[in-house]
Motif scaffolding. Structure first.
Motif, PDB file in Angstrom:
ATOM      1  N   LEU A 285       0.816  -1.211   0.000  1.00  0.00           N
ATOM      2  CA  LEU A 285       0.000   0.000   0.000  1.00  0.00           C
ATOM      3  C   LEU A 285       0.851   1.262   0.000  1.00  0.00           C
ATOM      4  CD1 LEU A 285      -2.862  -0.951   2.504  1.00  0.00           C
ATOM      5  CD2 LEU A 285      -2.997  -0.822   0.007  1.00  0.00           C
ATOM      6  N   MET A 286       1.970   1.234   0.716  1.00  0.00           N
ATOM      7  CA  MET A 286       2.767   2.438   0.890  1.00  0.00           C
ATOM      8  C   MET A 286       3.809   2.648  -0.199  1.00  0.00           C
ATOM      9  SD  MET A 286       3.352   2.500   5.040  1.00  0.00           S
ATOM     10  CE  MET A 286       4.190   4.068   4.958  1.00  0.00           C
ATOM     11  N   TYR A 287       4.294   1.559  -0.806  1.00  0.00           N
ATOM     12  CA  TYR A 287       5.447   1.687  -1.692  1.00  0.00           C
ATOM     13  C   TYR A 287       5.232   1.142  -3.102  1.00  0.00           C
ATOM     14  CZ  TYR A 287       7.848   2.779   2.650  1.00  0.00           C
ATOM     15  OH  TYR A 287       8.222   3.353   3.836  1.00  0.00           O
ATOM     16  N   CYS A 288       4.110   0.528  -3.365  1.00  0.00           N
ATOM     17  CA  CYS A 288       3.849  -0.001  -4.706  1.00  0.00           C
ATOM     18  C   CYS A 288       2.599   0.667  -5.279  1.00  0.00           C
ATOM     19  CB  CYS A 288       3.645  -1.523  -4.676  1.00  0.00           C
ATOM     20  SG  CYS A 288       5.104  -2.443  -4.159  1.00  0.00           S
ATOM     21  N   SER A 289       2.692   1.119  -6.520  1.00  0.00           N
ATOM     22  CA  SER A 289       1.536   1.697  -7.206  1.00  0.00           C
ATOM     23  C   SER A 289       1.286   0.927  -8.487  1.00  0.00           C
ATOM     24  CB  SER A 289       1.793   3.175  -7.511  1.00  0.00           C
ATOM     25  OG  SER A 289       2.789   3.313  -8.514  1.00  0.00           O
ATOM     26  N   LYS A 290       0.277   1.324  -9.217  1.00  0.00           N
ATOM     27  CA  LYS A 290      -0.052   0.616 -10.458  1.00  0.00           C
ATOM     28  C   LYS A 290       1.026   0.798 -11.527  1.00  0.00           C
ATOM     29  CE  LYS A 290      -2.841   4.506 -12.142  1.00  0.00           C
ATOM     30  NZ  LYS A 290      -4.189   4.908 -12.625  1.00  0.00           N
ATOM     31  N   ASN A 291       1.890   1.807 -11.346  1.00  0.00           N
ATOM     32  CA  ASN A 291       2.953   2.043 -12.324  1.00  0.00           C
ATOM     33  C   ASN A 291       4.273   1.389 -11.936  1.00  0.00           C
ATOM     34  OD1 ASN A 291       1.279   3.718 -13.920  1.00  0.00           O
ATOM     35  ND2 ASN A 291       1.690   5.467 -12.559  1.00  0.00           N
ATOM     36  N   SER A 292       4.334   0.783 -10.762  1.00  0.00           N
ATOM     37  CA  SER A 292       5.602   0.214 -10.287  1.00  0.00           C
ATOM     38  C   SER A 292       6.085  -0.909 -11.193  1.00  0.00           C
ATOM     39  CB  SER A 292       5.447  -0.305  -8.857  1.00  0.00           C
ATOM     40  OG  SER A 292       5.138   0.742  -7.968  1.00  0.00           O
ATOM     41  N   GLY A 293       5.189  -1.795 -11.600  1.00  0.00           N
ATOM     42  CA  GLY A 293       5.583  -2.917 -12.444  1.00  0.00           C
ATOM     43  C   GLY A 293       6.203  -2.465 -13.747  1.00  0.00           C
ATOM     44  N   LYS A 294       5.608  -1.468 -14.378  1.00  0.00           N
ATOM     45  CA  LYS A 294       6.133  -0.957 -15.636  1.00  0.00           C
ATOM     46  C   LYS A 294       7.513  -0.347 -15.442  1.00  0.00           C
ATOM     47  CE  LYS A 294       5.029   2.267 -19.387  1.00  0.00           C
ATOM     48  NZ  LYS A 294       4.044   3.274 -19.878  1.00  0.00           N
ATOM     49  N   ALA A 295       7.706   0.380 -14.349  1.00  0.00           N
ATOM     50  CA  ALA A 295       8.997   1.019 -14.085  1.00  0.00           C
ATOM     51  C   ALA A 295      10.083  -0.009 -13.810  1.00  0.00           C
ATOM     52  CB  ALA A 295       8.862   1.980 -12.902  1.00  0.00           C
ATOM     53  N   LEU A 296       9.731  -1.093 -13.118  1.00  0.00           N
ATOM     54  CA  LEU A 296      10.738  -2.104 -12.761  1.00  0.00           C
ATOM     55  C   LEU A 296      11.058  -3.043 -13.914  1.00  0.00           C
ATOM     56  CD1 LEU A 296       9.442  -3.075  -9.195  1.00  0.00           C
ATOM     57  CD2 LEU A 296      11.428  -1.668  -9.742  1.00  0.00           C
ATOM     58  N   SER A 297      10.122  -3.269 -14.797  1.00  0.00           N
ATOM     59  CA  SER A 297      10.315  -4.237 -15.878  1.00  0.00           C
ATOM     60  C   SER A 297      11.475  -3.862 -16.792  1.00  0.00           C
ATOM     61  CB  SER A 297       9.032  -4.376 -16.702  1.00  0.00           C
ATOM     62  OG  SER A 297       8.006  -4.947 -15.911  1.00  0.00           O
ATOM     63  N   ALA A 298      11.779  -2.560 -16.859  1.00  0.00           N
ATOM     64  CA  ALA A 298      12.866  -2.128 -17.725  1.00  0.00           C
ATOM     65  C   ALA A 298      14.229  -2.517 -17.175  1.00  0.00           C
ATOM     66  CB  ALA A 298      12.799  -0.617 -17.927  1.00  0.00           C
ATOM     67  N   TYR A 299      14.304  -2.830 -15.896  1.00  0.00           N
ATOM     68  CA  TYR A 299      15.608  -3.084 -15.275  1.00  0.00           C
ATOM     69  C   TYR A 299      15.720  -4.457 -14.614  1.00  0.00           C
ATOM     70  CZ  TYR A 299      15.352   1.995 -15.577  1.00  0.00           C
ATOM     71  OH  TYR A 299      15.178   3.272 -16.026  1.00  0.00           O
TER      72      TYR A 299
END
Length: 540
Positions: A285-299
């Motif tokens: 709830l505090m550190y993951c949003s709906k955009n987190s997966g997209k941001a991490l997938s690049a790395y």
């Protein structure tokens, strides 16, 4: 072993944050040479112990109870050395060996015997097994396997967090909290090294992605720190606090049913699972949003984890044997004592064996079974045991000695009088008060030191207000493990803090709701599930 090659026992929580760069150096140059020498050798901290002891002896009057006053004075000395780090933890923990006889608290033989019993054997054997796991990289293989399983393709941050924290939680059930954190933090930060750090000339979109990455990095580090503490609650060997509880329980209440590995796990595992689930939800709830997966997938992807796993190669004979020894030991722990109707294997030996007995026995096998790596080499040799955490062993011994000193000097009778207002109150209130008191103290000193201080008090308080001792002592032990808010709370907090990914603010805003959940879970579970496990409804 920590990331720089030192043992985890070297990690100590600083009492105060370091001075700002430059400011401390200027102030240091302005001090005279003698002052700089005193501070460099920590002599003010060393003197604080004897000074506090002398002050208590001179100023405190406990109604003519000289032995109780002397015990309080010795406790002030040892406690200040623990808190300030004036001398190494192991040295401070040996202080009762000379202070108790000198102040008439206990004779030399009595205090020395507190430093070795079945509980200490359990700790020693567990440390040897943990060193074997570390030496053969079993923890790393397990962590990478589970984490790669949960990574997802594309990356699903909540699932990846569950894999990392779940692995840490499981390992911490069998390995000391600090050792588990030291083992898992390099695995976690190794994953984070694939992610970009803040800074650079990125565009707006990339900066937004970096913010997501930064938040997820905090979640990973906090997850490892807290999961190692939570997993330790589940078993007796997971943390020194539970070991101290068992030792003091047998000291104060030898007529009561002993707390065994299986009985504690019956209560500790459900308790820890509830807090672990709360941890995962809070992090998501505090550190993951709906955009987190997209941001991490690049790395970050599953191939990176599998590549690290492939570098370890196939599991060798030595690794399999260490796992087998560990597995057999867990079975022996769980089945030594079952129920009144179905006795465990301990009944075959007239219940003369303890958990420490089988732990040492199985640890001894590591020095007998060949490793099949080099001719004549065994799974373990004593050179590999040089990193044994003797400071923890001696701290436990000091805890048992202090518990006996509290009892024999009458200090616990005096202190428990101050909490007699709990007599006649509801069980929920008793559990809540005990847990909160312990939970506040533990933020400013180590879990083990807090337990050592509060359990003798709660043991005598239970006698004076006529409640089952488990209600107070288990509450105090669990509360001592809820050190989630400050770096000084535990070495695990310091390890996470030292990565640079989190600040004190992150510990507070994440740890506070987790601490509340822990207190609430204990307040509900101890009067209900605890009544079945510890028979708290019986007359005492």
């Amino acid at each position: 072993m920590d990331r720089r090659g030192g043992s985890c026992e070297e990690v100590e929580a600083p009492l105060l944050p370091p001075p700002a760069p430059g400011h401390g150096e200027e102030a240091s140059r302005e001090r005279p040479a003698w002052a700089r020498a005193l501070l460099a050798h920590r002599y003010p901290a060393v003197a604080s112990g004897p000074a506090a002891c002398a002050a208590v002896c001179a100023l405190v009057d406990l109604g003519g109870h000289g032995a109780a006053r002397n015990m309080l004075a010795v406790l002030a000395w040892v406690f200040l050395w623990w808190v300030t780090g004036a001398v190494p933890l192991a040295v401070a923990s040996m202080a009762p060996l000379f202070l108790f006889p000198l102040f008439g608290v206990a004779d030399a033989d009595a205090v020395a015997k507190a430093y070795m019993d079945d509980v200490i054997s359990l700790v020693l054997g567990s440390f040897i097994l943990a060193l074997a796991v570390e030496h053969y990289q079993i923890h790393r293989r397990l962590a990478l396997n589970i984490t790669s399983l949960f990574c997802g393709d594309p990356v699903r941050p909540p699932l990846l967090l569950l894999g990392i924290t779940g692995t840490t939680f499981f390992l911490s059930m069998w390995i000391h909290n600090t050792a588990c954190t030291v083992m898992m933090m390099p695995v976690a930060t190794g994953i984070l090294q694939r992610l970009p750090r803040a800074g650079g000339d990125q565009g707006i979109i990339c900066q937004e992605q970096q913010e997501e990455v930064r938040r997820f990095s905090k979640a990973v580090v906090l997850g490892v720190v807290y999961a190692s503490a939570i997993g330790g609650m589940a078993t007796l060997t997971g943390t020194g606090v539970n070991i101290i509880l068992v030792g003091m329980w047998s000291t104060y209440f030898p007529e009561q049913e002993p707390i065994t590995f299986s009985s504690w796990m019956s209560f500790g595992l459900p308790m820890s699972l509830i807090i672990f689930l709360a941890l995962w939800v809070i992090l998501c709830l505090m550190y993951c949003s709906k955009n987190s997966g997209k941001a991490l997938s690049a790395y970050l992807d599953r191939s990176h984890l599998r590549r690290e796993l492939s570098l370890l190669g196939p599991m060798a004979f030595a690794e399999k044997m260490v796992l087998a020894v560990f597995g057999v030991l867990i079975v022996l722990w769980m089945t030594r004592s079952l129920t009144d109707d179905i006795p465990g294997w301990g009944a075959l030996f007239h219940d003369n064996v303890g958990d420490g007995t089988v732990t040492i026995m199985m640890a001894t096998l590591l020095f007998i079974i060949p490793s099949r790596k080099n001719e004549g080499e065994k799974l373990m040799d004593w050179n590999k045991c040089r990193k044994l955490q003797w400071d923890i062993v001696l701290l436990l011994g000091a805890g048992f000695a202090i518990a006996e000193g509290f009892r024999s000097s009458g200090l616990t009778d005096i202190l428990s009088d101050e909490l007699r207002f709990l007599k006649g109150t509801q069980t929920v209130v008793i559990v809540l008060v005990a847990c909160v008191v312990s939970g506040i103290i533990t933020e400013f000193t180590s879990d083990d030191a807090t337990t050592t201080l509060v359990l003798p008090l709660f043991a005598e308080l239970a006698k004076s207000i006529n409640v089952h001792p488990a209600l107070l002592m288990v509450s105090g032990a669990i509360g001592a493990q809820l050190s989630y808010l400050l770096p000084t709370g535990s070495p695990s907090n310091v390890i996470g803090f030292s990565t640079g990914h989190i600040a004190i603010k992150d510990l507070v805003i994440t740890g506070l709701p987790l601490k509340v959940v822990g207190i609430a879970a204990l307040t509900i579970l101890l009067p209900t599930l605890g009544s079945q496990v510890f028979d708290t409804d019986s007359r005492f």
